[in-house]
Design a protein around this motif. Structure first.
Motif, short mmCIF file in Angstrom:
data_model
loop_
_atom_site.label_atom_id
_atom_site.label_comp_id
_atom_site.label_asym_id
_atom_site.label_seq_id
_atom_site.Cartn_x
_atom_site.Cartn_y
_atom_site.Cartn_z
N UNK A 137 7.20 -8.14 -1.97
CA UNK A 137 6.29 -7.59 -2.99
C UNK A 137 6.53 -6.11 -3.25
N UNK A 138 7.65 -5.60 -2.76
CA UNK A 138 7.98 -4.18 -2.93
C UNK A 138 8.82 -3.97 -4.18
N UNK A 139 8.99 -2.69 -4.55
CA UNK A 139 9.74 -2.33 -5.74
C UNK A 139 10.82 -1.30 -5.39
N UNK A 140 11.77 -1.16 -6.31
CA UNK A 140 12.76 -0.11 -6.20
C UNK A 140 12.58 0.81 -7.40
N UNK A 141 12.65 2.11 -7.16
CA UNK A 141 12.29 3.10 -8.18
C UNK A 141 13.53 3.84 -8.68
N UNK A 142 13.40 4.37 -9.90
CA UNK A 142 14.53 5.08 -10.51
C UNK A 142 14.01 6.21 -11.39
N UNK B 22 -10.79 -3.38 -11.99
CA UNK B 22 -11.58 -2.50 -11.14
C UNK B 22 -10.82 -2.21 -9.86
N UNK B 23 -10.31 -0.98 -9.73
CA UNK B 23 -9.43 -0.64 -8.61
C UNK B 23 -10.18 -0.39 -7.31
N UNK B 24 -9.47 -0.62 -6.20
CA UNK B 24 -10.00 -0.31 -4.88
C UNK B 24 -9.65 1.10 -4.47
N UNK B 25 -10.05 1.46 -3.24
CA UNK B 25 -9.90 2.84 -2.80
C UNK B 25 -8.44 3.25 -2.68
N UNK B 26 -7.56 2.38 -2.21
CA UNK B 26 -6.15 2.75 -2.06
C UNK B 26 -5.52 3.11 -3.39
N UNK B 27 -5.81 2.31 -4.41
CA UNK B 27 -5.26 2.61 -5.74
C UNK B 27 -5.87 3.88 -6.31
N UNK B 28 -7.15 4.11 -6.05
CA UNK B 28 -7.79 5.34 -6.51
C UNK B 28 -7.14 6.57 -5.88
N UNK B 29 -6.98 6.52 -4.57
CA UNK B 29 -6.38 7.66 -3.86
C UNK B 29 -4.95 7.89 -4.32
N UNK B 30 -4.20 6.82 -4.51
CA UNK B 30 -2.81 6.95 -4.97
C UNK B 30 -2.76 7.59 -6.35
N UNK B 31 -3.72 7.29 -7.19
CA UNK B 31 -3.76 7.84 -8.54
C UNK B 31 -4.14 9.31 -8.54
N UNK B 32 -5.10 9.66 -7.71
CA UNK B 32 -5.54 11.05 -7.64
C UNK B 32 -4.50 11.91 -6.91
N UNK B 33 -3.83 11.32 -5.93
CA UNK B 33 -2.83 12.05 -5.14
C UNK B 33 -1.49 11.32 -5.20
N UNK C 167 0.82 -1.21 0.00
CA UNK C 167 0.00 0.00 0.00
C UNK C 167 0.85 1.26 0.00
N UNK C 168 1.94 1.25 0.77
CA UNK C 168 2.75 2.45 0.94
C UNK C 168 3.44 2.91 -0.33
N UNK C 169 3.57 2.06 -1.33
CA UNK C 169 4.26 2.47 -2.55
C UNK C 169 3.32 2.69 -3.73
N UNK C 170 2.01 2.57 -3.52
CA UNK C 170 1.07 2.77 -4.62
C UNK C 170 1.16 4.17 -5.20
N UNK C 171 1.37 5.17 -4.34
CA UNK C 171 1.47 6.55 -4.83
C UNK C 171 2.72 6.75 -5.68
N UNK C 172 3.79 6.02 -5.38
CA UNK C 172 5.00 6.09 -6.19
C UNK C 172 4.77 5.42 -7.55
N UNK C 173 4.06 4.29 -7.54
CA UNK C 173 3.76 3.61 -8.80
C UNK C 173 2.87 4.50 -9.68
N UNK C 174 1.89 5.15 -9.06
CA UNK C 174 1.03 6.06 -9.80
C UNK C 174 1.84 7.20 -10.40
N UNK C 175 2.80 7.71 -9.63
CA UNK C 175 3.64 8.81 -10.12
C UNK C 175 4.42 8.39 -11.36
N UNK C 176 4.93 7.14 -11.37
CA UNK C 176 5.67 6.65 -12.53
C UNK C 176 4.80 6.72 -13.78
#
Length: 361
Positions: free
Chosen positions: A340-345, A312-323, A246-255
């Motif tokens: 299940x985590x990722x490393x970003x670049x 069909x996304x849930x609320x966490x993915x929706x919020x990460x996408x909007x914010x 959950x904590x990295x969904x906003x980073x994935x959305x940013x990508x």
């Protein structure tokens, strides 16, 4: 003769005593505390049980026993008689949890269909066809009708409302992305509850995608115009399928937003999986070069977003996408450490180093 008569009397007396004992046990079992009647030691998933029109009480009782939903057809019939509801069993399909106490089961089986609720759960990241298959297997909907209503333009047109009209959804698209995953209860309406199920999921998406979130997504510019709710659902569906932590969904959305802003390929595996999905394997492993897949949803070949949401996304993915996170990330790879985590670049060079470091070939 007296000896024979006495023997016969003794046999009759013993039989009478045995009958009294059996009757006593029978009555005790029929009236013992409800918590101990027809229960099981471990909880189980609900199953669907059908009473056909014209079935007798004995047939219903036998079928319940065969299905493992009661311990004894005899005790079930006795309890019906004791409660004076033998003639009130309702024809139809019932959602029954194994282990339900006998009186609760009887109340369910004597409840008219218009008053009967049915519960179901849809998890985040399922595509519409998956939902149809799952809910169909559970007896909640007709899978063919549910899939028709949710994946075709004609089916989607039956649910037109202000939210959908303002979302930016093209008229030639179904309802993929708008079916909010959650646990629900709806009133039964015969053998197919597709309409009620679709309506409650659409209503919930409209509630969860708040006016504040809609205003926020409209602040994002795509090709010089405000982004739409539909485009947010496209990104959110990809984020939902890509992310677990959950904590990295906003980073994935940013990508993905950063890639859209730069006119880059999204290179999202789940979109190619969506393109290749089929009954029995809706999210196939990509054991091929995605560049060989010629499909409008393959973001290894098309620039920007696919034509519609892929799930069909849930609320966490929706919020990460909007914010989304405010960063310049353009890449991420799995850490492959069981988290299940990722490393970003931010750069391709950094990304390639991460690929080698974390064993992504």
């Amino acid at each position: 003769m007296n000896l024979i008569g006495n023997v016969l009397k003794a046999v009759v007396a013993v039989a009478m005593i045995a009958a009294v004992v059996v009757a006593g046990v029978y009555i005790y079992r029929a009236t013992e505390p409800l918590a101990s009647i027809g229960t099981r030691d471990t909880p189980a998933e609900p199953v669907m049980f059908t009473i056909k029109p014209g079935e007798t009480v004995s047939e219903v009782a036998d079928n319940l026993e065969k299905a493992g939903l009661i311990d004894s057809a005899l005790i079930f019939r006795a309890r019906l008689k004791l409660l004076d509801v033998e003639g009130q069993l309702q024809a139809g399909t019932f959602q029954v949890t194994p282990g339900t106490d006998l009186d609760a089961l009887i109340r369910l089986l004597t409840t008219p269909i218009v008053e009967r609720g049915i519960r179901f759960t849809v998890i985040e990241g399922m595509r519409a066809e998956e939902m149809g298959e799952k809910l169909g297997a559970e007896g909640v909907v007709s899978p063919t009708e549910f899939i028709r209503l949710t994946t075709t333009p004609e089916g989607a047109a039956q649910y037109s409302n202000d939210f959908l009209a303002a979302s930016g959804k093209p008229a030639d698209r179904g309802l993929e992305g708008f079916l909010f995953p959650d646990t629900y209860e709806v009133k039964q309406s015969g053998s197919d509850n597709s309409d009620a199920v679709i309506k409650i999921m659409l209503e919930t998406m409209e509630e969860r995608f708040t006016p504040e979130m809609r205003e926020e997504i409209a602040k994002r510019q795509i090709d010089g115009r405000p982004a739409t709710v539909y485009e947010a659902l496209i990104i959110a569906s990809i984020v939902q399928r890509e992310g677990v932590v959950k904590e990295e969904l906003a980073d994935i959305a940013a990508v993905f937003w950063n890639r859209v802003d730069r006119g880059m390929l999204l290179n999202a595996d789940p979109t190619t999986q969506y393109a290749l999905g089929k009954p029995g394997d809706w999210w196939p492993q990509l054991n091929l070069d995605p560049n060989t897949v010629d499909h409008p949803y393959n973001t290894y070949k098309i620039v920007g977003m696919p034509p519609g949401p892929i799930a069909n996304p849930g609320l966490d993915a929706l919020r990460a996408t909007v914010y989304p996170s405010q960063n310049n990330y353009l890449y991420f790879v799995a850490k492959n450490d069981g988290s299940n985590a990722h490393v970003f670049a931010e750069t391709l060079e950094e990304h390639e180093r991460n690929r080698v470091l974390y064993g992504n070939r």
